[in-house]
Design an enzyme around this catalytic site. Structure first.
Site, PDB file in Angstrom:
ATOM      1  N   CYS A 117      32.611 -21.738  41.960  1.00 18.79           N
ATOM      2  CA  CYS A 117      33.347 -21.464  40.606  1.00 18.79           C
ATOM      3  C   CYS A 117      34.513 -22.453  40.555  1.00 18.79           C
ATOM      4  CB  CYS A 117      33.902 -20.087  40.807  1.00 18.79           C
ATOM      5  SG  CYS A 117      32.704 -18.525  40.425  1.00 18.79           S
ATOM      6  N   HIS A 257      40.005 -19.849  35.978  1.00 17.24           N
ATOM      7  CA  HIS A 257      38.658 -19.430  36.221  1.00 17.24           C
ATOM      8  C   HIS A 257      38.326 -17.928  35.755  1.00 17.24           C
ATOM      9  CE1 HIS A 257      34.603 -18.778  37.636  1.00 17.24           C
ATOM     10  NE2 HIS A 257      35.004 -17.999  38.447  1.00 17.24           N
ATOM     11  N   ASN A 287      31.708 -14.157  33.784  1.00 18.07           N
ATOM     12  CA  ASN A 287      31.807 -15.320  34.830  1.00 18.07           C
ATOM     13  C   ASN A 287      30.686 -16.189  34.694  1.00 18.07           C
ATOM     14  OD1 ASN A 287      32.366 -17.111  36.868  1.00 18.07           O
ATOM     15  ND2 ASN A 287      32.697 -15.449  38.452  1.00 18.07           N
TER      16      ASN A 287
HETATM   17  N1  COA Z   1      29.891   0.496  37.980  1.00 19.15           N
HETATM   18  C1  COA Z   1      30.297   1.680  38.518  1.00 19.15           C
HETATM   19  N2  COA Z   1      31.060   1.999  39.683  1.00 19.15           N
HETATM   20  C2  COA Z   1      30.963   0.561  40.779  1.00 19.15           C
HETATM   21  C3  COA Z   1      30.389  -0.474  40.089  1.00 19.15           C
HETATM   22  C4  COA Z   1      29.835  -0.638  39.052  1.00 19.15           C
HETATM   23  N3  COA Z   1      29.424  -1.811  38.459  1.00 19.15           N
HETATM   24  N4  COA Z   1      30.598  -1.384  41.317  1.00 19.15           N
HETATM   25  C5  COA Z   1      31.299  -0.969  42.201  1.00 19.15           C
HETATM   26  N5  COA Z   1      31.495   0.627  41.838  1.00 19.15           N
HETATM   27  C6  COA Z   1      32.298   1.623  42.689  1.00 19.15           C
HETATM   28  C7  COA Z   1      32.055   1.298  44.112  1.00 19.15           C
HETATM   29  O1  COA Z   1      30.884   1.781  44.510  1.00 19.15           O
HETATM   30  C8  COA Z   1      33.397   2.069  44.304  1.00 19.15           C
HETATM   31  O2  COA Z   1      32.808   3.556  44.455  1.00 19.15           O
HETATM   32  P1  COA Z   1      33.525   4.275  45.711  1.00 19.15           P
HETATM   33  O3  COA Z   1      35.178   4.365  45.548  1.00 19.15           O
HETATM   34  O4  COA Z   1      32.917   5.766  45.443  1.00 19.15           O
HETATM   35  O5  COA Z   1      33.063   3.733  46.908  1.00 19.15           O
HETATM   36  C9  COA Z   1      34.498   2.049  43.082  1.00 19.15           C
HETATM   37  O6  COA Z   1      33.421   1.608  42.015  1.00 19.15           O
HETATM   38  C10 COA Z   1      35.249   0.912  43.576  1.00 19.15           C
HETATM   39  O7  COA Z   1      34.666  -0.351  43.960  1.00 19.15           O
HETATM   40  P2  COA Z   1      35.203  -1.544  44.361  1.00 19.15           P
HETATM   41  O8  COA Z   1      34.280  -2.735  44.746  1.00 19.15           O
HETATM   42  O9  COA Z   1      36.535  -0.991  45.170  1.00 19.15           O
HETATM   43  O10 COA Z   1      35.966  -2.283  43.047  1.00 19.15           O
HETATM   44  P3  COA Z   1      36.779  -3.295  42.545  1.00 19.15           P
HETATM   45  O11 COA Z   1      37.859  -2.765  41.816  1.00 19.15           O
HETATM   46  O12 COA Z   1      37.220  -3.962  43.871  1.00 19.15           O
HETATM   47  O13 COA Z   1      35.678  -4.345  41.702  1.00 19.15           O
HETATM   48  C11 COA Z   1      34.633  -6.218  41.644  1.00 19.15           C
HETATM   49  C12 COA Z   1      34.758  -4.779  41.979  1.00 19.15           C
HETATM   50  C13 COA Z   1      33.316  -6.814  42.040  1.00 19.15           C
HETATM   51  C14 COA Z   1      34.552  -6.148  40.095  1.00 19.15           C
HETATM   52  C15 COA Z   1      36.032  -6.862  41.982  1.00 19.15           C
HETATM   53  O14 COA Z   1      36.041  -6.743  43.552  1.00 19.15           O
HETATM   54  C16 COA Z   1      35.734  -8.440  42.036  1.00 19.15           C
HETATM   55  O15 COA Z   1      35.938  -8.832  40.869  1.00 19.15           O
HETATM   56  N6  COA Z   1      35.910  -9.154  42.780  1.00 19.15           N
HETATM   57  C17 COA Z   1      36.297 -10.440  42.848  1.00 19.15           C
HETATM   58  C18 COA Z   1      34.676 -11.100  42.214  1.00 19.15           C
HETATM   59  C19 COA Z   1      34.958 -12.531  42.212  1.00 19.15           C
HETATM   60  O16 COA Z   1      35.731 -13.397  41.600  1.00 19.15           O
HETATM   61  N7  COA Z   1      33.606 -13.311  42.424  1.00 19.15           N
HETATM   62  C20 COA Z   1      33.148 -14.610  41.774  1.00 19.15           C
HETATM   63  C21 COA Z   1      33.752 -15.431  42.762  1.00 19.15           C
HETATM   64  S1  COA Z   1      34.994 -16.305  41.949  1.00 19.15           S
END
Ligand code: COA
Length: 330
Positions: A117, A257, A287
């Site tokens: 990224c 980004h 993204n």
């Molecule tokens: N739909 C519904 N629920 C979801 C889900 C989805 N697509 N993805 C995860 N969940 C659930 C999880 O299972 C979790 O449930 P639980 O509490 O019962 O275990 C809950 O939602 C929270 O999950 P979590 O992983 O803590 O969510 P988050 O707020 O961290 O969001 C991302 C997840 C991936 C969106 C976030 O962490 C993110 O954007 N990370 C960085 C990504 C990034 O920058 N990547 C590219 C590199 S630059």
């Protein structure tokens, strides 16, 4: 007084596929819902490349063709094309050479940069060196990814985030004080454990087992990547602002980004920077990895004025991150 020669962006163009992948489409594929996706990521749509036999190089070629048309540059005048991507057409050869061929850039050479990224940022800093040192006159830097080719549409942690697209800029020399002034580029290879595609490289070449284990897809520990992304982009922006003796009030635009709207908001809050001046396209494209920054510049181009102080910042797989400061040239 003569001003230092700098590499400046003298044109920008983007290309995204027509096909949309909406949150309601994803609801039918994995256990997720529109409310969760919008509130946790800010994403509503992504574009997915569905044209038969098209790949990353074709998206690059479309973006570059538009760029050449806009800037009145002929393919034969291009010296060099750098493509930032993690989804090149093939493991080798590189995609940049394929792009040169597809657009008829007979006098150009090229190569790819893999910084996930942060790829566009790293490629822009690289391309700028060739122009600033007067080695080449016209360098094109492309950020492009066909993330749909490496996304597991059974994994709700990743498939809701990524989309496809390409953006390209032309770099030329300027002596009027505009152009790329400074950049901070950083890396931490231990981050490879948290964001990667495990198989298909020399560590785990493709086997029936790697395919069965779904190891040819992008994988991330989203929560831990999130924390590092906020820290990395904030500190790189602060460093580039500080060492150019600016304050945040001197900055007209921040181009972050586009990985998660909450990451972007958090970085802006840490920098005390108003969201109205933060370029955004995450809601409609998700993204697009190396394409997010040039696609933002393309869509905000008409709002920019010559002399605007712009900070581009990114964080990605590697880990890689950084910030680049430029003065808009037109
Ligand atoms: N739909 C519904 N629920 C979801 C889900 C989805 N697509 N993805 C995860 N969940 C659930 C999880 O299972 C979790 O449930 P639980 O509490 O019962 O275990 C809950 O939602 C929270 O999950 P979590 O992983 O803590 O969510 P988050 O707020 O961290 O969001 C991302 C997840 C991936 C969106 C976030 O962490 C993110 O954007 N990370 C960085 C990504 C990034 O920058 N990547 C590219 C590199 S630059």
């Amino acid at each position: 007084m003569p001003t230092k020669l700098r590499a400046a962006i003298t044109g920008v163009h983007g290309w995204v596929p027509e096909t949309k992948l909406t949150n309601s489409d994803l609801e039918k594929i994995v256990d997720t819902n529109d409310e969760w996706i919008v509130s946790r990521t800010g994403i509503k749509d992504r574009r997915i490349l569905r044209t038969p036999n098209w790949a990353t190089s074709d998206m690059c070629a479309e973006a570059v063709k538009g760029l050449l048309e806009k800037t009145g540059v002929k393919p034969g005048e291009i010296d060099m094309i750098i493509v930032a991507t993690v989804t090149g057409d093939m493991v080798f050869p590189d995609t940049a050479n394929t792009v040169c061929d597809k657009i008829g850039a007979k006098n150009a050479f090229g190569y790819d940069i893999n910084a996930a990224c942060s790829g566009f940022l790293f490629a822009l800093a690289t391309g700028a060196q060739f122009v600033q040192n007067e080695t080449y006159k016209k360098v094109i830097v492309v950020g492009a990814d066909m993330m749909s080719s490496i996304i597991d549409y059974q994994d709700r942690n990743t498939c809701i985030i990524f989309g496809d697209g390409a953006g390209a800029v032309l770099l030329e020399a300027k002596k009027d004080g505009t152009g790329i002034i400074d950049f901070v580029l950083r890396g931490d290879g231990s981050g490879r454990e948290l964001l990667n595609m495990k198989a298909g490289g020399s560590l785990h070449p493709a086997t029936a087992e790697t395919v069965a284990n779904r190891e040819h897809y992008a994988w991330q520990d989203g929560k831990r990547v999130y924390v590092q992304a906020v820290k990395g982009m904030t500190s790189a922006c602060e460093e580039v602002i500080r060492r150019n003796k600016m304050t945040i009030e001197d900055v007209q635009w921040v181009v972050p980004h586009q990985a998660n709207m909450r990451i972007i908001t958090s970085v802006a809050e840490h920098l005390h920077f108003p969201m109205e001046k933060v370029m955004l396209n995450i809601e409609k494209y998700g993204n697009t990895t190396a394409a997010t920054l040039p696609l933002c510049l393309w869509e905000y181009e008409k709002k920019l004025s010559k002399g605007d102080n712009i900070i581009l910042t990114a964080f990605g797989g590697g880990f890689t991150w950084g910030a680049l400061y430029l003065k808009w040239a037109y």
